[in-house]
Write an enzyme that holds these catalytic residues in place. Structure first.
Site, PDB file in Angstrom:
ATOM      1  N   ASP A   1       0.822  -1.022  -0.028  1.00 12.48           N
ATOM      2  CA  ASP A   1       0.080   0.006   0.022  1.00 12.48           C
ATOM      3  C   ASP A   1       0.919   1.319  -0.054  1.00 12.48           C
ATOM      4  OD1 ASP A   1      -2.910   0.901   0.710  1.00 12.48           O
ATOM      5  OD2 ASP A   1      -1.487   2.300   1.675  1.00 12.48           O
TER       6      ASP A   1
ATOM      7  N   ASN B   1      -2.128  13.096  -3.406  1.00 15.77           N
ATOM      8  CA  ASN B   1      -3.139  13.474  -4.321  1.00 15.77           C
ATOM      9  C   ASN B   1      -3.436  14.988  -4.046  1.00 15.77           C
ATOM     10  OD1 ASN B   1      -3.486  11.613  -6.480  1.00 15.77           O
ATOM     11  ND2 ASN B   1      -5.138  10.535  -4.891  1.00 15.77           N
TER      12      ASN B   1
ATOM     13  N   ASP C   1      -1.359   9.559 -10.205  1.00 18.44           N
ATOM     14  CA  ASP C   1      -1.485   8.521 -11.275  1.00 18.44           C
ATOM     15  C   ASP C   1       0.162   7.938 -11.609  1.00 18.44           C
ATOM     16  OD1 ASP C   1      -4.109   8.609 -11.235  1.00 18.44           O
ATOM     17  OD2 ASP C   1      -4.323   9.764 -13.017  1.00 18.44           O
TER      18      ASP C   1
ATOM     19  N   GLU D   1      -4.480   2.495  -4.195  1.00 15.36           N
ATOM     20  CA  GLU D   1      -3.210   2.554  -4.216  1.00 15.36           C
ATOM     21  C   GLU D   1      -2.772   1.242  -3.535  1.00 15.36           C
ATOM     22  OE1 GLU D   1      -4.618   4.644  -0.253  1.00 15.36           O
ATOM     23  OE2 GLU D   1      -5.411   4.448  -2.227  1.00 15.36           O
TER      24      GLU D   1
END
Length: 319
Positions: free
Chosen positions: A201, A209, A218, A244
């Site tokens: 993770d 973000n 991304d 993620e």
């Protein structure tokens, strides 16, 4: 005194005329039938689909598309008995499709039957076929139509493949990952070899973000996925498990080996510099398939619990 020949009987003249008319009509019909047969052959020759007509004993008609589909010349086809044709056709396949048996079993009196199959020779292609019973002068026959659906089949395969791939990262998606996990468990049970799961993770991904934007987020996911495809061995599978989170399925690897692998990935990710995000880190949870487990769920759940522990102990670590 010579005999005088009288005029032919009226009935005889009418009979001759009638016979002549019947002969002319028969000739006209024969010419018409030959013309119709020629036109029909010409029409069938232009069809992209293969057309085959058989009676109970032999091949009566085959158009050029049939010859092309199966790599057998038209001349040879028309010299074949029904059984010879089916035997010859069987040689075109590594694994002969059931339609050959169905044509043999049902013979020429079959009701409508249909299906799809793949032929490997002379070139790979997918064909759809339908067989219909037809009435012939010498009994029932069988009209078989073959249509090339290779393009449609390729499109279907492409759609199916795309449905199993995560568009952003190019890794298997969760659905495909679950299928891969089930296959590997079945294999591990057959071979007796170990099987391990590692859940990764990306740490503080929401912050990435929020701070750098979703495009940068991304980019981070793509770089992490690239590392996960470069570091495993050929038989291992990397999956975008969700958001993620990533899953790696390690074949023939026990718990200790899986932890070594996860630590190697963690260190490699730590070196990434993506769009101003420094450093990128990940946490990992590791679990091995246990004796008696036939489904991936319990082992992945243990890996998830270890991942949660890695997060709670400060992230950027393997548990």
């Amino acid at each position: 005194m010579p005999e005088t020949t009288g005029p032919p009987a009226v009935g005889g003249t009418e009979e001759v005329s009638r016979l002549r008319e019947e002969l002319r009509a028969e000739r006209a019909l024969r010419v018409g039938l030959e013309a119709a047969h020629g036109a029909l052959q010409a029409a069938f020759a232009k069809l992209e689909g293969a057309v085959l007509l058989l009676d109970a004993d032999r091949v009566l008609f085959a158009n050029p598309a049939t010859a092309e589909a199966f790599g057998i010349s038209e001349e040879k086809l028309l010299r074949m008995s029904r059984e010879q044709f089916l035997r010859e056709l069987r040689r075109c396949f590594d694994d002969p499709p059931d339609f050959l048996d169905r044509m043999r079993e049902r013979r020429a009196t079959a009701a409508e039957i249909r299906g799809e199959f793949e032929v490997q020779w002379p070139a790979w292609r997918a064909l759809r076929w339908v067989s219909k019973s037809v009435r012939l002068p010498n009994g029932n026959g069988q009209l078989v139509l073959f249509n090339d659906i290779t393009a449609d089949s390729d499109l279907a395969r492409g759609r199916e493949a795309r449905a199993l791939i995560d568009e952003l990262t190019g890794l298997e998606n969760r659905r495909a990952g679950e299928q891969s996990a089930e296959r590997e468990i079945a294999r591990a049970r057959r071979t007796g070899h170990p099987l391990s799961f590692v859940l990764f993770d990306v740490d503080h991904f929401k912050r990435v973000n929020d701070t750098h934007g979703h495009l940068t987020g991304d980019m981070v996911l793509r770089e992490v996925s690239r590392s996960l495809t470069e570091l495993p061995r050929g038989g291992d599978t990397a999956v975008r498990w969700g958001g993620e989170e990533f899953l790696v399925i390690l074949t023939d690897v026990g718990l200790d080996g899986a932890r070594i692998f996860a630590e190697r990935v963690r260190r490699a990710i730590e070196q990434l510099r993506v769009g101003g995000v420094s450093p990128v880190t990940i946490s990992a949870g590791v679990a091995e398939l246990e004796l008696g487990e036939e489904e991936p769920g319990p082992a992945i759940a243990r890996a998830d619990a270890c991942l949660y522990e890695a997060k709670s102990r400060g992230r950027n670590r393997v548990v």
